[in-house]
Design an enzyme around this catalytic site. Structure first.
Site, PDB file in Angstrom:
ATOM      1  N   HIS A 142      62.043  65.824  -9.686  1.00 47.63           N
ATOM      2  CA  HIS A 142      60.835  66.466  -9.136  1.00 47.63           C
ATOM      3  C   HIS A 142      59.663  65.517  -9.355  1.00 47.63           C
ATOM      4  O   HIS A 142      58.999  65.552 -10.397  1.00 47.63           O
ATOM      5  CB  HIS A 142      60.613  67.817  -9.823  1.00 47.63           C
ATOM      6  CG  HIS A 142      59.474  68.606  -9.264  1.00 47.63           C
ATOM      7  ND1 HIS A 142      59.349  69.971  -9.447  1.00 47.63           N
ATOM      8  CD2 HIS A 142      58.392  68.241  -8.526  1.00 47.63           C
ATOM      9  CE1 HIS A 142      58.246  70.404  -8.862  1.00 47.63           C
ATOM     10  NE2 HIS A 142      57.638  69.368  -8.296  1.00 47.63           N
ATOM     11  N   HIS A 147      56.572  63.622  -6.912  1.00 47.43           N
ATOM     12  CA  HIS A 147      55.902  63.329  -5.638  1.00 47.43           C
ATOM     13  C   HIS A 147      55.374  61.905  -5.730  1.00 47.43           C
ATOM     14  O   HIS A 147      54.516  61.622  -6.574  1.00 47.43           O
ATOM     15  CB  HIS A 147      54.744  64.298  -5.408  1.00 47.43           C
ATOM     16  CG  HIS A 147      55.161  65.743  -5.429  1.00 47.43           C
ATOM     17  ND1 HIS A 147      55.449  66.455  -4.287  1.00 47.43           N
ATOM     18  CD2 HIS A 147      55.369  66.611  -6.473  1.00 47.43           C
ATOM     19  CE1 HIS A 147      55.799  67.693  -4.608  1.00 47.43           C
ATOM     20  NE2 HIS A 147      55.762  67.814  -5.940  1.00 47.43           N
ATOM     21  N   HIS A 204      59.929  74.100  -3.538  1.00 48.01           N
ATOM     22  CA  HIS A 204      59.035  74.590  -4.575  1.00 48.01           C
ATOM     23  C   HIS A 204      58.975  76.120  -4.426  1.00 48.01           C
ATOM     24  O   HIS A 204      58.758  76.629  -3.315  1.00 48.01           O
ATOM     25  CB  HIS A 204      57.620  74.050  -4.393  1.00 48.01           C
ATOM     26  CG  HIS A 204      57.419  72.626  -4.816  1.00 48.01           C
ATOM     27  ND1 HIS A 204      58.148  71.586  -4.312  1.00 48.01           N
ATOM     28  CD2 HIS A 204      56.552  72.077  -5.716  1.00 48.01           C
ATOM     29  CE1 HIS A 204      57.742  70.460  -4.878  1.00 48.01           C
ATOM     30  NE2 HIS A 204      56.764  70.727  -5.731  1.00 48.01           N
ATOM     31  N   GLU A 256      56.049  78.623  -8.675  1.00 48.22           N
ATOM     32  CA  GLU A 256      55.093  77.832  -9.477  1.00 48.22           C
ATOM     33  C   GLU A 256      53.862  78.721  -9.666  1.00 48.22           C
ATOM     34  O   GLU A 256      53.587  79.185 -10.758  1.00 48.22           O
ATOM     35  CB  GLU A 256      54.739  76.521  -8.752  1.00 48.22           C
ATOM     36  CG  GLU A 256      53.699  75.671  -9.486  1.00 48.22           C
ATOM     37  CD  GLU A 256      53.249  74.427  -8.686  1.00 48.22           C
ATOM     38  OE1 GLU A 256      53.482  74.379  -7.465  1.00 48.22           O
ATOM     39  OE2 GLU A 256      52.637  73.527  -9.318  1.00 48.22           O
ATOM     40  N   ASP A 292      56.487  65.675 -11.799  1.00 49.23           N
ATOM     41  CA  ASP A 292      55.682  66.225 -10.695  1.00 49.23           C
ATOM     42  C   ASP A 292      54.708  65.182 -10.127  1.00 49.23           C
ATOM     43  O   ASP A 292      55.067  64.463  -9.205  1.00 49.23           O
ATOM     44  CB  ASP A 292      54.955  67.498 -11.136  1.00 49.23           C
ATOM     45  CG  ASP A 292      54.697  68.474  -9.993  1.00 49.23           C
ATOM     46  OD1 ASP A 292      55.161  68.214  -8.874  1.00 49.23           O
ATOM     47  OD2 ASP A 292      54.052  69.517 -10.228  1.00 49.23           O
ATOM     48  N   ASP A 293      53.499  65.121 -10.667  1.00 53.75           N
ATOM     49  CA  ASP A 293      52.470  64.170 -10.209  1.00 53.75           C
ATOM     50  C   ASP A 293      51.893  63.469 -11.443  1.00 53.75           C
ATOM     51  O   ASP A 293      50.775  63.764 -11.871  1.00 53.75           O
ATOM     52  CB  ASP A 293      51.359  64.926  -9.460  1.00 53.75           C
ATOM     53  CG  ASP A 293      51.899  65.697  -8.279  1.00 53.75           C
ATOM     54  OD1 ASP A 293      52.157  65.078  -7.231  1.00 53.75           O
ATOM     55  OD2 ASP A 293      52.103  66.925  -8.414  1.00 53.75           O
TER      56      ASP A 293
END
Ligand code: HPA
Ligand code: ZN
Length: 340
Positions: free
Chosen positions: A15, A17, A195, A198, A276-277
């Site tokens: 996961h 991005h 997703h 969340e 994630d980010d």
């Protein structure tokens, strides 16, 4: 005995991005290179804005900053830097999300994105035996037509992809909107993830499983609100790609100590830890492992289980998964842990 090093624990990142790995210094470098004026005074000014109240407040900055990504070389450089950091934190396999609609709308050719990311992945595979692939994410808060169109373009390059996903603002954009798009993608042999849960309700997780036939759920932490769903996830061995530091930064949980990761693990759900980010949320994957292990008192064997889960849930060939599980065993042996 000193605690084993969770950075060197071999793991898969499921996961991530790629646009969320854009560090402020690279954003300014690319802005210079592409003669773009960013609406921020300096690297420090940009970094100071990494203070979010929810998913949307993050997405606003995320979409603004990615404007510096214009060429195939930009995507290659971004991915090269991510893979450097990730491999330094134990990543042996990376399944990378990208948001083509956000780039194609600015005039960036689809091929430039996949070729740039793909070139960096190929280099890492050759030089560092890192494996991985690309997962195209549809923007759920845009009209479904946009997803249909980008999928049509992507199918020309279907061999460059391993799957499709669903991201961006969640609440009010249920998975059911994308049933047809996912049907088409799966018919071409692509894996499906989404997703869900969340910020959105647990029912979105069920929809993603039932209607989109998602094989993994990204985040999925609100599953804790539905005991029957938890039981289903555990029984069907459906992985949740959990991102602890993201959940704190976007205030999906009040703090790491209150994170449902341990509850989900103890219920038998196949939990994985991811970043994630990472440029925006204060850490890459190893940082997530260390932070969550500290906050929730995870034992080294529990951390090892999270890494095993990541490999087992990867869309990688079986021989690759077996090799990576052996690498995890080797790590445990060197750390003096009993093999499971
Ligand atoms: N959630 C939803 N969409 C996203 C995220 C996220 O954490 N990061 C980038 N796009
Ligand atoms: Zn995400």
């Amino acid at each position: 005995m000193t605690a084993p090093d969770l950075y060197s624990l071999p793991k898969a990142e499921l996961h991530l991005h790629i646009e969320g790995t854009l560090e402020p210094d690279l954003a300014f470098e690319l802005a210079d290179r592409n003669r773009i004026t960013l609406p921020f005074a300096s690297v420090d000014d940009l970094a100071a804005r990494y203070d979010f109240t929810d998913l949307q407040s993050f997405l606003n900055l995320y979409y603004a900053t990615m404007d510096v990504l214009r060429t195939e070389d930009d995507f290659a450089e971004l991915t090269r830097r991510y893979l450097q950091r990730a491999t330094a934190q134990g990543v042996r396999h990376a399944e990378i999300f990208f948001d083509p609609q956000a780039h194609v709308a600015r005039g960036v050719p689809f091929e430039a994105i996949v070729d740039g990311i793909g070139a960096a992945l190929a280099d890492a595979s050759r030089d560092r035996d890192v494996s991985g692939g690309l997962i195209l994410c549809f923007l759920r808060d845009h009209p479904v037509d946009g997803a249909e169109n980008v999928l049509t373009a992507a199918l020309e390059r279907v061999d460059s992809l391993i799957g499709v996903g669903l991201d961006s603002a969640e609440v009010g954009y249920p998975p059911s909107l994308f049933t047809r798009v996912f049907d088409r993608a799966r018919a071409h042999g692509l894996h499906a993830v989404a997703h869900a849960g969340e910020e959105g309700p647990a029912s979105y997780i069920s929809e993603a499983l039932d209607l989109l036939r998602a094989e993994r759920i990204d985040h999925g932490i609100r599953a804790v609100e539905d005991p029957a769903l938890i039981e289903f996830l555990a029984q069907e061995e459906i992985a949740l790609t959990v991102c602890p530091l993201s959940n704190v930064r976007l205030r999906a949980v009040p703090d790491l100590a209150a994170h449902p990761l341990r509850t989900l693990m103890e219920a038998g759900v196949r939990v994985t830890v991811n970043s994630d980010d990472p440029a925006y949320f204060g850490g890459y994957i190893g940082d997530n492992f260390v932070a969550v292990a500290d906050a929730l008192d995870l034992t080294p064997l529990e951390a090892m289980r999270l890494a095993q889960n990541s490999v087992e849930s990867a869309f990688a060939p079986l021989d690759r998964k077996v090799a990576l599980l052996h690498e995890i065993d080797g790590w445990a042996e060197r750390a003096g842990l009993p093999l499971t």
